[in-house]
Design a protein around this motif. Structure first.
Motif, PDB file in Angstrom:
ATOM      1  N   ASP A 173       0.831  -1.201   0.000  1.00 22.93           N
ATOM      2  CA  ASP A 173       0.000   0.000   0.000  1.00 22.93           C
ATOM      3  C   ASP A 173       0.866   1.251   0.000  1.00 22.93           C
ATOM      4  OD1 ASP A 173      -1.820   2.029   0.351  1.00 22.93           O
ATOM      5  OD2 ASP A 173      -2.613   1.310   2.256  1.00 22.93           O
ATOM      6  N   VAL A 174       0.851   1.993  -1.113  1.00 25.44           N
ATOM      7  CA  VAL A 174       1.669   3.195  -1.210  1.00 25.44           C
ATOM      8  C   VAL A 174       1.195   4.309  -0.298  1.00 25.44           C
ATOM      9  CG1 VAL A 174       2.335   2.682  -3.589  1.00 25.44           C
ATOM     10  CG2 VAL A 174       0.361   4.161  -3.159  1.00 25.44           C
ATOM     11  N   SER A 175       0.010   4.187   0.261  1.00 21.54           N
ATOM     12  CA  SER A 175      -0.495   5.218   1.171  1.00 21.54           C
ATOM     13  C   SER A 175      -0.191   4.897   2.634  1.00 21.54           C
ATOM     14  CB  SER A 175      -2.011   5.395   1.004  1.00 21.54           C
ATOM     15  OG  SER A 175      -2.738   4.394   1.694  1.00 21.54           O
ATOM     16  N   GLY A 176       0.452   3.769   2.897  1.00 21.80           N
ATOM     17  CA  GLY A 176       0.750   3.412   4.274  1.00 21.80           C
ATOM     18  C   GLY A 176      -0.486   3.170   5.117  1.00 21.80           C
ATOM     19  N   PRO A 193       0.445 -10.212   5.287  1.00 17.34           N
ATOM     20  CA  PRO A 193       1.478  -9.203   5.503  1.00 17.34           C
ATOM     21  C   PRO A 193       1.199  -7.972   4.649  1.00 17.34           C
ATOM     22  CG  PRO A 193       2.324 -11.010   4.169  1.00 17.34           C
ATOM     23  CD  PRO A 193       0.961 -11.413   4.621  1.00 17.34           C
ATOM     24  N   VAL A 194       1.687  -6.831   5.118  1.00 16.50           N
ATOM     25  CA  VAL A 194       1.432  -5.576   4.429  1.00 16.50           C
ATOM     26  C   VAL A 194       2.712  -4.757   4.378  1.00 16.50           C
ATOM     27  CG1 VAL A 194       0.647  -4.455   6.567  1.00 16.50           C
ATOM     28  CG2 VAL A 194      -0.048  -3.504   4.351  1.00 16.50           C
ATOM     29  N   CYS A 195       2.939  -4.122   3.248  1.00 20.51           N
ATOM     30  CA  CYS A 195       4.049  -3.179   3.126  1.00 20.51           C
ATOM     31  C   CYS A 195       3.493  -1.777   3.316  1.00 20.51           C
ATOM     32  CB  CYS A 195       4.739  -3.306   1.774  1.00 20.51           C
ATOM     33  SG  CYS A 195       6.130  -2.153   1.595  1.00 20.51           S
ATOM     34  N   ILE A 196       4.015  -1.075   4.308  1.00 25.08           N
ATOM     35  CA  ILE A 196       3.601   0.290   4.626  1.00 25.08           C
ATOM     36  C   ILE A 196       4.624   1.241   4.022  1.00 25.08           C
ATOM     37  CG2 ILE A 196       3.283   1.938   6.503  1.00 25.08           C
ATOM     38  CD1 ILE A 196       2.378  -0.373   8.254  1.00 25.08           C
ATOM     39  N   MET A 197       4.190   2.025   3.043  1.00 26.21           N
ATOM     40  CA  MET A 197       5.083   2.961   2.373  1.00 26.21           C
ATOM     41  C   MET A 197       4.802   4.387   2.812  1.00 26.21           C
ATOM     42  SD  MET A 197       5.699   3.807  -1.656  1.00 26.21           S
ATOM     43  CE  MET A 197       4.695   5.298  -1.537  1.00 26.21           C
ATOM     44  N   HIS A 198       5.857   5.179   2.916  1.00 26.91           N
ATOM     45  CA  HIS A 198       5.701   6.596   3.233  1.00 26.91           C
ATOM     46  C   HIS A 198       5.407   7.398   1.970  1.00 26.91           C
ATOM     47  CE1 HIS A 198       7.073  10.781   3.552  1.00 26.91           C
ATOM     48  NE2 HIS A 198       6.584  10.709   4.784  1.00 26.91           N
TER      49      HIS A 198
END
Length: 339
Positions: A173-176, A193-198
Motif C-alpha cells: 500500500d503506497v499510502s501506508g 502481511p502488508v508493506c507500509i510505504m511513506h
C-alpha cells in the motif's frame, strides 16, 4: 531529545569482536551513527546502542509471503495499467501480463508485484472496480501457473480482497494504510502481511513542493506511527514491511538522503523494501530522460541499498539486477554464496 541509531553496515569475513549482526542476515555493524534533530550526527560503537534499538536492529526478520528475509529478495514490477510512468500499456492485456511475469520469474524474481492503478506524480485515482478487473484475473492465472509469491499493489480493500482470494500473499500500500482504513482491517482478518510505504500527499499533489524538517527522521517517525496504527488494527509486527517511499513526495535531495541513510529504518524492526527503479531522479542524475534508459542507474541504487541491508528490491529490470547482485555477493560475501 530523541536519539536515532543508524547502523553503519558492513559485510565480509573481517568481522571485529563486538560487532553486532544486522537483522539476521549476512551483514553486521561495529558502529552506529547517532542522529538527533538538534545536534550533529555522531559515530558511536555498536555496543553503545540502547537495549530497545539493539533488539530491533539485530533480531532476525520473519519470513514475508513464505520468503526468508535473511538475504536480499527481488520483487519484479508488473503494471497492468495503460499509464504507468515506465511501462504503461505494455502489459495491460492479460496474456502480455502473464508472459512478462513468467519472464521475470525466469530472470530471478522472488516475488511479483501487480498493480492496476498508476500512482505516478499527477495521476488520478482509478475506480476500484476497474482496478480489480485489471488485477484479479492476472493473479488467478499466475497462481494457477505456479508463479512465485504475488503482491497486490493497491490502496483499497475492494481490490485487495479479490486479489487475496485469487492468490495474492502480500498487500503493498503506497499510502501506508491511510487511504482506506478498511484495508488494515482486512489484512488483519486474513493474516496478510502488508508493506507500509511513506508518502507526503497523494499522487495528484505529492510533487508540489515537498518539504521536511529532516527527511530521514521525519520519514522514520511517520513509519513508526503507521506501524503502531497497523498493530492497533490487529496486524502483528511480524507481518509488516516498511518502505521509505522513494519518489513519493520527495525532491532529488530527499531521495538521496533516504537512500544514503536507509539503514536507519532497520530500527523499526521490520524488513525494508526500496522501490527506486527507473524513477525520475535517476533519469535526472544520469541524463536519461526516457524511463527505459534508466536501468544502469537503477541497478546502482539496488546495489547501494542492498549493501545497507535492505531485504526487498522492487525493480523493473530483474535480470540485470539479479546479475549485479550475484556478482557483488560473490565478491563481498564469498563462501556464503557458494563461491
Amino acid at each position: 531529545m530523541r536519539d536515532y541509531y543508524r547502523p553503519l553496515v558492513q559485510s565480509g569475513p573481517a568481522r571485529p569482536s563486538g560487532a553486532l549482526p544486522l537483522a539476521g542476515g549476512p551483514y553486521w555493524f561495529s558502529h552506529v551513527a547517532r542522529h538527533r534533530r538538534d545536534a550533529p550526527v555522531e559515530v558511536l560503537p555498536a555496543m553503545a546502542v540502547p537495549d530497545d534499538w539493539h533488539a530491533a536492529l539485530t533480531a532476525p526478520r520473519p519470513d514475508v509471503a513464505g520468503l526468508g528475509m535473511d538475504r536480499v529478495r527481488i520483487m519484479g514490477i508488473l503494471n497492468v495499467t495503460p499509464d504507468s510512468f515506465s511501462d504503461g500499456g505494455r502489459h495491460d492485456a492479460p496474456d502480455a501480463a502473464v508472459a512478462h511475469a513468467e519472464a521475470m520469474r525466469t530472470a530471478g524474481a522472488d516475488m511479483i508485484d501487480i498493480g492496476g492503478e498508476s500512482t505516478r506524480p499527477g495521476s488520478a485515482e482509478v475506480p476500484a472496480e476497474e482496478e480489480r478487473a485489471r488485477t484479479e484475473p492476472v493473479i488467478a492465472r499466475l497462481r494457477a501457473a505456479g508463479a512465485p509469491p504475488i503482491s497486490i499493489d493497491t490502496r483499497k480493500r475492494a481490490v485487495a480482497e479479490p486479489a487475496a482470494d485469487a492468490g495474492a500473499a502480500l498487500v503493498n500500500d503506497v499510502s501506508g494504510l491511510t487511504f482506506d482504513p478498511a484495508l488494515a482491517t482486512f489484512c488483519a482478518e486474513r493474516d496478510l502481511p502488508v508493506c507500509i510505504m511513506h508518502t507526503q500527499g497523494g499522487p495528484e499533489t505529492m510533487q508540489q513542493d515537498p518539504h521536511y524538517e529532516n527527511v530521514l527522521l521525519d520519514v522514520y517517525d511517520w513509519l513508526a506511527e503507521r506501524i503502531a496504527a497497523a498493530r492497533d488494527a490487529g496486524i502483528p509486527h511480524a507481518r509488516i514491511v516498511v518502505d521509505p517511499g522513494i519518489g513519493f513526495g520527495k525532491t532529488i535531495a530527499h531521495n538521496l538522503a533516504l537512500l544514503e541513510g536507509v539503514s536507519l529504518f532497520h530500527g523499526l524492526g521490520a524488513p525494508i523494501l526500496v522501490g527506486a527503479s527507473r524513477k525520475r531522479f535517476i533519469g535526472t542524475i544520469t541524463d536519461a530522460p526516457e524511463a527505459g534508459r534508466r536501468m544502469p542507474g537503477s541497478v546502482a541504487v539496488a546495489l547501494a541499498v542492498a549493501a545497507r541491508g535492505v531485504q526487498i528490491l522492487r525493480v523493473h529490470d530483474v535480470a540485470e539486477t539479479r546479475a549485479a547482485l550475484s556478482m557483488w555477493h560473490a565478491i563481498d560475501l564469498g563462501d556464503r554464496y557458494g563461491t
